[in-house]
Design an enzyme around this catalytic site. Sequence first.
Site, short mmCIF file in Angstrom:
data_model
loop_
_atom_site.label_atom_id
_atom_site.label_comp_id
_atom_site.label_asym_id
_atom_site.label_seq_id
_atom_site.Cartn_x
_atom_site.Cartn_y
_atom_site.Cartn_z
N ARG A 85 8.63 5.27 -1.26
CA ARG A 85 8.15 3.92 -0.97
C ARG A 85 8.29 3.11 -2.25
NH1 ARG A 85 2.62 1.58 -0.88
NH2 ARG A 85 2.49 -0.10 0.66
N ASN A 162 1.89 -5.00 1.33
CA ASN A 162 0.94 -4.00 0.86
C ASN A 162 -0.50 -4.50 0.99
OD1 ASN A 162 0.43 -1.42 -0.74
ND2 ASN A 162 -0.58 -2.94 -2.05
N GLU A 163 -1.36 -3.67 1.59
CA GLU A 163 -2.82 -3.92 1.67
C GLU A 163 -3.12 -5.41 1.86
OE1 GLU A 163 -4.42 -2.05 -1.85
OE2 GLU A 163 -3.70 -0.07 -1.26
N HIS A 229 -4.14 3.77 3.81
CA HIS A 229 -4.21 4.23 2.43
C HIS A 229 -5.53 4.97 2.24
CE1 HIS A 229 -1.20 0.90 1.00
NE2 HIS A 229 -0.71 1.71 1.94
N TYR A 231 -8.08 6.59 -0.11
CA TYR A 231 -8.70 6.78 -1.42
C TYR A 231 -10.17 7.15 -1.21
CZ TYR A 231 -4.35 4.91 -3.34
OH TYR A 231 -3.03 4.72 -3.66
N GLU A 258 -0.35 5.65 1.23
CA GLU A 258 -0.79 5.92 -0.13
C GLU A 258 -1.98 6.86 -0.07
OE1 GLU A 258 -1.83 2.66 -2.64
OE2 GLU A 258 -0.09 1.44 -2.08
N TRP A 287 0.59 8.19 -4.12
CA TRP A 287 0.63 7.16 -5.17
C TRP A 287 0.31 7.84 -6.50
CZ3 TRP A 287 1.83 1.96 -4.90
CH2 TRP A 287 1.68 1.26 -6.10
#
Length: 450
Positions: A85, A162-163, A229, A231, A258, A287
């Site tokens: 990516r 992105n986001e 994503h 996290y 991610e 990531w």
Amino acid sequence: MRMRRGLATAAGALLAVAASLLAAPPPAQAETRAGTGFHVGDGRLLDANGDDFVLRGVNHAHAWYPTRTPQALKDVKALGANSVRVVLATGDRWTRTEAADVAAIITECKRDRLICVLEAHDTTGYGEQSGAASLARAVDYWIGIRDVLRGQEKYVVLNLGNEPYGNSGYAAWTSDTQNAVTRMRDAGFDHTLMVDAPNWGQDWSFTMRDNAGKVFAADPDRNTVFSIHMYGVFDTAAEVNDYLNRFISQKLPIVVGEFGNDHSDGNPDEDAVMAAAQRLGVGYLGWSWSGNGGGVEYLDMATGFDASRLTDWGRRVFDGSDGIRQTAREAGVFGSGPDDGSAGGGCAVTYRLSDWGGSFNADVTVRNTAGTAVKGWQLDFAFPGEQKINHVWNARATQQGRQVRATHESWTETIPAGGTVSFGFSASSTAGTNGVPASFTLNGSVCTTS
């Protein structure tokens, strides 16, 4: 991912409350309009051959490190990735990635037999982050570079932005994403489109989870993939599995675009992410390769973009359980070599061992079975035990743990079509027995062995 991320406040509590209040998304239609490139079928990402394709790769921050890209792509391929990516910039926050640069990235991806997920990064945290661009602006960017993307549908997935929302204003995510997808189709894009979740990509509000069916239905091609994503919001296996299973049960295609092994907003459960992705056949893209700043330097997989200096996180992603080396499968569209005219991956390796127990010599012959010469090469392999190289001739070698990379000397730089180069090394072993490496890759392409 941004270089300094805002915290998803009270994310764990919101996950629990929202899960009990929000209804599951409506079932998505399984049909798709078959095209010449990547497409979605029955909730799965399929390649141009109609075969299931599971992304296994990493993110690379091209927008900030453009000169690093060619080597970075070669390195992640040599470590086993089937995809990358690539961070692009629309010019709204960071220096615009121009069309010629994008074309070069695609060519490099194809040369390295990697599927390229291109993403516009300037949308990161829109609504909360000052200066962030809207999804509409991202679509303007894609339309502006449309000519270099046409015809690449077999090799490229377009990650719209992105986001695209932070923790403010994210209720508009559904309509904005629908509009963005519709505009892309009206502009003639036939690529698989990937859309990120709001809330800095982590969707703690479940906005994407509970509206993904509507977005998918708004795509006339039914060729949209959703990206979460993972996290700090995803710090337990239960949360990871529940989120992914909600999409699987609705036959909505989902990838982990991610994830990391640590973060300022909590400690993500990377083991659960990778295990669930493997069990469910869900793609993941860690990531990131290298170059992180703003307090998240610990997310670098390679120290200083050096593939011979993998961090603990890099070794986890590439070599750990459910990792890239163990689970990645190259896209079938590369079966007969790339379409860009570069030398393909045809190679054969002969490895001859003279074993004395505590030490040994190995003579390695690399044959180029492709139709064109290879100029500049690197051969990657892993020792089956605790062997250590002491001396090399006719090549150079670096070793990290069991992983070995041999590269050419000036006099062995070119392997003619149908020709060979040979090199050798002496090594020692504490195990007393020495086996032959299980596989070899030449410039990222798997070789046959004899």
